[in-house]
Each structure stands twice: as structure tokens, then as C-alpha cells.
Scaffold this active site. Structure first.
Site, PDB file in Angstrom:
ATOM      1  N   LYS A   1      49.432  78.386  70.616  1.00  0.00           N
ATOM      2  CA  LYS A   1      49.851  77.062  71.083  1.00  0.00           C
ATOM      3  C   LYS A   1      48.852  76.017  70.625  1.00  0.00           C
ATOM      4  O   LYS A   1      47.719  75.976  71.088  1.00  0.00           O
ATOM      5  CB  LYS A   1      49.923  77.018  72.624  1.00  0.00           C
ATOM      6  CG  LYS A   1      50.640  75.754  73.090  1.00  0.00           C
ATOM      7  CD  LYS A   1      50.249  75.323  74.474  1.00  0.00           C
ATOM      8  CE  LYS A   1      49.246  74.215  74.509  1.00  0.00           C
ATOM      9  NZ  LYS A   1      49.636  72.943  73.893  1.00  0.00           N
TER      10      LYS A   1
ATOM     11  N   CYS B   1      32.476  70.503  70.668  1.00  0.00           N
ATOM     12  CA  CYS B   1      31.819  71.180  71.791  1.00  0.00           C
ATOM     13  C   CYS B   1      30.357  71.487  71.472  1.00  0.00           C
ATOM     14  O   CYS B   1      29.557  71.678  72.380  1.00  0.00           O
ATOM     15  CB  CYS B   1      32.580  72.443  72.168  1.00  0.00           C
ATOM     16  SG  CYS B   1      33.050  73.428  70.763  1.00  0.00           S
TER      17      CYS B   1
HETATM   18  P1  NDP Z   1      42.525  70.561  77.705  1.00  0.00           P
HETATM   19  O1  NDP Z   1      41.579  71.587  78.187  1.00  0.00           O
HETATM   20  O2  NDP Z   1      43.468  69.961  78.686  1.00  0.00           O
HETATM   21  O3  NDP Z   1      43.462  71.145  76.525  1.00  0.00           O
HETATM   22  C1  NDP Z   1      43.119  72.203  75.672  1.00  0.00           C
HETATM   23  C2  NDP Z   1      44.358  73.062  75.371  1.00  0.00           C
HETATM   24  O4  NDP Z   1      44.825  73.660  76.597  1.00  0.00           O
HETATM   25  C3  NDP Z   1      45.550  72.253  74.834  1.00  0.00           C
HETATM   26  O5  NDP Z   1      46.302  73.050  73.946  1.00  0.00           O
HETATM   27  C4  NDP Z   1      46.347  71.991  76.116  1.00  0.00           C
HETATM   28  O6  NDP Z   1      47.691  71.697  75.891  1.00  0.00           O
HETATM   29  C5  NDP Z   1      46.189  73.306  76.834  1.00  0.00           C
HETATM   30  N1  NDP Z   1      46.419  73.225  78.275  1.00  0.00           N
HETATM   31  C6  NDP Z   1      46.284  72.154  79.082  1.00  0.00           C
HETATM   32  N2  NDP Z   1      46.597  72.485  80.358  1.00  0.00           N
HETATM   33  C7  NDP Z   1      46.913  73.795  80.343  1.00  0.00           C
HETATM   34  C8  NDP Z   1      47.310  74.711  81.350  1.00  0.00           C
HETATM   35  N3  NDP Z   1      47.424  74.358  82.626  1.00  0.00           N
HETATM   36  N4  NDP Z   1      47.561  75.996  81.000  1.00  0.00           N
HETATM   37  C9  NDP Z   1      47.436  76.393  79.722  1.00  0.00           C
HETATM   38  N5  NDP Z   1      47.085  75.557  78.726  1.00  0.00           N
HETATM   39  C10 NDP Z   1      46.803  74.274  79.032  1.00  0.00           C
HETATM   40  O7  NDP Z   1      41.708  69.435  76.999  1.00  0.00           O
HETATM   41  P2  NDP Z   1      42.130  67.912  76.814  1.00  0.00           P
HETATM   42  O8  NDP Z   1      42.893  67.836  75.569  1.00  0.00           O
HETATM   43  O9  NDP Z   1      42.823  67.343  78.005  1.00  0.00           O
HETATM   44  O10 NDP Z   1      40.722  67.225  76.708  1.00  0.00           O
HETATM   45  C11 NDP Z   1      40.068  66.788  77.894  1.00  0.00           C
HETATM   46  C12 NDP Z   1      38.576  66.943  77.772  1.00  0.00           C
HETATM   47  O11 NDP Z   1      38.274  68.322  77.619  1.00  0.00           O
HETATM   48  C13 NDP Z   1      37.924  66.294  76.571  1.00  0.00           C
HETATM   49  O12 NDP Z   1      37.661  64.962  76.798  1.00  0.00           O
HETATM   50  C14 NDP Z   1      36.680  67.118  76.423  1.00  0.00           C
HETATM   51  O13 NDP Z   1      35.694  66.662  77.304  1.00  0.00           O
HETATM   52  C15 NDP Z   1      37.127  68.484  76.820  1.00  0.00           C
HETATM   53  N6  NDP Z   1      37.469  69.315  75.660  1.00  0.00           N
HETATM   54  C16 NDP Z   1      36.546  70.185  75.212  1.00  0.00           C
HETATM   55  C17 NDP Z   1      36.807  70.939  74.111  1.00  0.00           C
HETATM   56  C18 NDP Z   1      35.803  71.883  73.603  1.00  0.00           C
HETATM   57  O14 NDP Z   1      35.940  72.377  72.494  1.00  0.00           O
HETATM   58  N7  NDP Z   1      34.787  72.175  74.362  1.00  0.00           N
HETATM   59  C19 NDP Z   1      38.050  70.827  73.355  1.00  0.00           C
HETATM   60  C20 NDP Z   1      38.982  69.893  73.921  1.00  0.00           C
HETATM   61  C21 NDP Z   1      38.673  69.177  75.033  1.00  0.00           C
HETATM   62  P3  NDP Z   1      48.176  70.165  75.721  1.00  0.00           P
HETATM   63  O15 NDP Z   1      47.668  69.706  74.420  1.00  0.00           O
HETATM   64  O16 NDP Z   1      49.644  70.248  75.738  1.00  0.00           O
HETATM   65  O17 NDP Z   1      47.604  69.419  76.880  1.00  0.00           O
END
Ligand code: NDP
Length: 454
Positions: free
Chosen positions: A156, A265
């Protein structure tokens, strides 16, 4: 697939430019069930044949590096140089794990009265959930070792950045991977991602993203004792001692945090500088930050593009408002989600921008007095993913590297990722290792078989 669609917006100009299908729960179930059926034949494919198919997949990616990179420039705002590296990384990771099927051997253990052997058995269907910050590499780090070990994969992508994943799915089929072995399921996390967690045929979830969602996935997986790998946030320290090559450390510091607009990250977002060279180091850093080229990411000279979304830009700005700005670079005006590289002076280790993952082009700076204080400040965080240590003293480099609770550290370097070495976090940055041989074993269960000879 159902009739839902998601609009895809380019962060470069803030405008929607295409749409993709968004899978429903029923679509997701169908993809998972097809992957479960495909597993029965994929696990039985001869190791040499599985290796050959992965090498053909790698070759297909190699032939499309420029096309994949162009998609990422438009969809994620990545600089074209970075995006090419990212597509090349998927190729390299596939090539690396293509060497695995023929080498994934168990052990023979001495026992009385028979023969005892172990096998590394694939788990079944693996669900890979990818964030928007590095859509290609993070996908590859999940699907390449999972496929090599004999699993099938449902992937996904983030709703904001689905295009390269969809293309990789097509390339896998063109390369000859049987249908159902690698399926990309674009859609919402709350629908598709959640179904990976709750569907009993998915035997492992690899998640990269926010710590909050990672925790909920881990809790959800507990219900079925489903395996999980979590690669979550970071707040990594870049520790500069007075005896370091200050010019080199300062020259690399901007890219170590502003690369990918800080949406990384591994970003070294906390800069700790020994007090005796603090002023000198900031003097060296300032021109490097001001000169950091933030421009159209399709420009070969670009070092940084826009942030992923308007929401991400407001979130980043909320950390800078009211903070002490030391100096900042510039960013284009215009409709895209631009934000300038910004250096903040922390008033102390309780500042919000010092403690929380900003996930944007913001560097926080704090002085320290001695080695013990540097290690204590570096460890004063819930995260533990990455970090750098700058010193010419080998003993100190090793002491500090052993003392900092972080999964990936580099000395006199800002690099974090090599596909043949393990990558992953400690503390709330997650657990489980991606890349290298460790990742391969995390996609198998060890089975022990005893054959009586008497
Ligand atoms: P999320 O953790 O929400 O999203 C990451 C992935 O998980 C996306 O594919 C998302 O889908 C999916 N997802 C979201 N909710 C669920 C759920 N309940 N069950 C299963 N899968 C889910 O990150 P965000 O995109 O909202 O980013 C928010 C913050 O997270 C950023 O500002 C940053 O601080 C942090 N972040 C950190 C990362 C890292 O590599 N450490 C990477 C990304 C974000 P969908 O796209 O449809 O929401």
C-alpha cells in the site's frame, strides 16, 4: 477495483494532475486472497528460477529509472538527482536479494538417533505499508527481501504518492512475476492499511511512517500474533566535537537535514556543537545554509524541492513561529508547498522544535560542554534511529557510538543507508531491521525437522 478514486496533487505547483483508483475493503480482500493463492505456487518455485525473476524485475526497473524518477519529481517534489538515486536503489535492492533464494540455507544440528535440520520457511502474504517521504526505496526494502524469501506481497503506497508504486507493480508483471506475487493496492490507510492488519491471511506487516500509526498497527497485529516491523520517526543528533574537521562537518550538515526537504526519518535535525567551537561552527554553517539551492525539483541543480503538502508546511511553520531563528535560506514564491531551510537556536532541551520530529527543513542547534553531556543530550529523546559523530579521536568516536542509543550511526559522515547493511531503529523509532541479511531472515520462520534413523 471499486469505483473510488484519489486525486494526485503535485507539491511543485499545488495542483491536481491525475487520479488513481482507491481500493475499497472488498478490493483489498480480493488482492490479499489472490496473494494467498499465489503464495502456494511461489513458495515452490525453484530457488534459481525465483532469483532469475527478481533479476529480471531489477533489469526492468533499471530500464525505467528516468521514467520512475520523473514521476517522483512531479508527485513527491523530490529533486531529480535524488529521485534517480531512489529508483536505482530499488534496482540495487532487487539485485542484492536476487542472490538470496539460492543461499537461504538452514543448519544441520548434531543429535543422537537421527538427523536434525532447520529450514527458513516463508511466512505467507506480507503487507507493506509505505509513507509518502521515500515512496520507492521504502517499498523496495519491504518487497524485495520478502519476495526473495518466498513470500507474496501486497503493497500500500501512501495516498499522496501512489504513482511510482503503481508503475513498479506493472514492471513486476512485465518482468514475468506471476500475477498475485506482488500486488500494489493504492488507497487509504484507514481502509487498505487497516485490512492488512486485520485480514488473517496477511502474516506480517512492514510499516514505515508516524510513531502514532505504528503503535496502532502493532496493537492491531497483536490480536492475531501477526509479525510486524516498524520503522518510525527520528530526531537524530549530529554531534560535532571541537577536534573535528569543522569545515567538512559544516559543509555536509545542511544536506543531512534539508535533503528531501527534511522529510526524512534519518534527518540529523538536532545539531550539538561543543561550546568552544560553537560560534565558529555557526559561522561556517551559515553560508552553506543560505546557499542551499531550493528550486524546481526538475532542475538538475536543485538540492531541495517543496514540502509534500500544504498541511505539512503549516505543521513545519508551527515549530518555527516564536522560535529563535539563527539564519535561513530562501525558497521560491509561488503556488507550491515551499519552505526555506531554517536554523533555530534551541533555548534548551525542552524546546518543542528540539524534542519533536518536525519532518521539514528545520535544524535545531544547542551547545554542549563535554563528551558525557553530548551523549546524554543525544539520548534525551524517545527516538533512536540515526545520527553522526564528528571527531578525529578514534577512541571517542567509538565510545560515543556505543553510548548513543540509535540503530544507525556514522562517524565523520552523514550517510545512513547501504542496501547490504542493516537499517532500523531503537526505542520509539521502531524495531526489526531492513536491508542486509537481517531483513531476509525477518521474512521467514525457522522450522526444525528431526528424522529418526533408529
Ligand atoms: P502516517 O503514519 O499516517 O502514514 C504512513 C502510511 O501509513 C501511509 O501509507 C498511510 O496511508 C498509512 N496509514 C495511515 N493510517 C493507517 C492505519 N490506521 N492503518 C494502516 N495504515 C495506515 O504518516 P503521515 O503521512 O500522516 O505523516 C504524519 C507524520 O508522520 C509526518 O509529519 C512525520 O512526522 C511522520 N512520518 C514519519 C515517517 C518516517 O519515515 N519516520 C514517514 C512518514 C511520516 P495514507 O497515505 O492513506 O494516510
Amino acid at each position: 477495483m471499486g469505483s473510488n478514486v484519489s486525486e494526485v496533487v503535485s507539491p511543485v505547483d499545488g495542483r491536481p494532475f491525475t487520479e488513481v483508483p482507491a481500493a475499497t475493503e472488498a478490493d483489498t480482500d480480493a488482492a490479499i486472497e489472490a496473494a494467498a493463492r499465489a503464495f502456494e505456487s511461489w513458495r515452490a518455485v525453484a530457488p534459481g528460477d525465483r532469483a532469475r525473476l527478481l533479476r529480471r524485475f531489477a533489469a526492468a526497473v533499471d530500464a525505467h529509472v528516468d521514467e520512475l524518477a520523473a514521476l517522483e519529481v512531479r508527485n513527491a517534489g523530490h529533486t531529480v538527482g535524488n529521485a534517480r538515486w531512489e529508483a536505482g536503489n530499488v534496482r540495487d535492492v532487487l539485485d542484492y536479494y536476487a542472490g538470496a533464494p539460492e543461499r537461504l540455507s538452514g543448519r544441520q544440528i548434531p543429535v543422537a538417533g537421527g538427523l536434525d535440520v532447520t529450514f527458513h520457511e516463508p511466512l505467507g502474504v506480507v503487507g507493506v505499508i509505505v509513507p509518502w517521504n521515500f515512496p520507492m526505496p521504502i517499498a523496495g526494502w519491504g518487497f524485495a527481501p520478502a519476495l526473495a524469501a518466498g513470500n507474496t506481497v501486497v503493497l500500500k503506497p501512501a495516498e499522496l504518492t501512489p504513482l511510482t508504486a503503481i508503475r513498479l507493480g506493472e514492471l513486476a508483471l512485465e518482468a514475468g512475476l506471476p500475477p498475485g506475487v506482488f500486488t500494489v493496492v493504492p488507497g487509504k490507510g484507514s481502509v487498505v492499511g487497516q485490512r492488512f492488519v486485520t485480514h488473517p491471511a496477511v502474516r506480517k506487516v512492514c510499516f514505515t511512517g508516524s510513531t502514532a500509526v505504528g503503535k496502532s498497527i502493532m496493537a492491531g497485529c497483536a490480536d492475531q500474533v501477526k509479525r510486524v516491523t516498524l520503522e518510525l520517526g527520528g530526531k537524530s543528533a549530529n554531534i560535532v566535537f571541537a577536534d573535528a574537521d569543522l569545515e567538512r562537518a559544516a559543509a555536509g550538515a545542511p544536506a543531512s537535514v534539508f535533503d528531501n526537504a527534511g522529510q526524512d526519518c534519518c534527518a540529523r535535525s538536532r545539531l550539538l556543537v561543543q561550546r568552544s567551537v560553537y560560534d565558529r561552527f555557526l559561522e561556517l554553517l551559515e553560508p552553506a545554509v543560505r546557499g542551499f539551492r531550493v528550486t524546481d525539483p526538475a532542475d538538475e541543480a536543485a538540492e531541495m524541492g517543496p514540502l509534500i503538502s500544504a498541511g505539512q508546511r503549516s505543521s513545519v511553520a508551527s515549530y518555527v513561529d516564536g522560535a529563535d531563528v539563527a539564519f535561513r535560506g530562501s525558497a521560491p514564491d509561488g503556488d507550491g508547498f515551499w519552505y526555506p531551510p531554517t536554523v533555530l537556536l534551541a533555548r534548551g532541551p525542552d524546546d518543542r522544535h528540539w524534542r519533536e520530529e518536525v519532518f521539514g527543513p528545520v535544524l535545531s542547534v544547542l551547545p554542549f560542554d563535554d563528551e558525557a553531556q553530548a551523549v546524554a543530550l543525544a539520548n534525551d529523546t524517545e527516538y533512536g534511529l540515526s545520527g553522526s559523530i564528528w571527531t578525529r579521536d578514534v577512541g571517542r568516536a567509538l565510545r560515543v557510538a556505543r553510548g548513543v542509543d540509535s540503530g544507525n550511526l556514522s562517524v565523520n559522515s552523514h550517510s545512513s543507508v547501504r542496501y547490504w547493511t542493516p537499517f532500523g531503529g531503537m526505542k520509539q523509532s521502531g524495531f526489526g531491521r531492513e536491508l542486509g541479511p537481517d531483513a531476509l531472515h525477518s521474512f521467514t520462520d525457522v522450522k526444525n525437522v528431526f528424522i529418526a534413523t533408529e
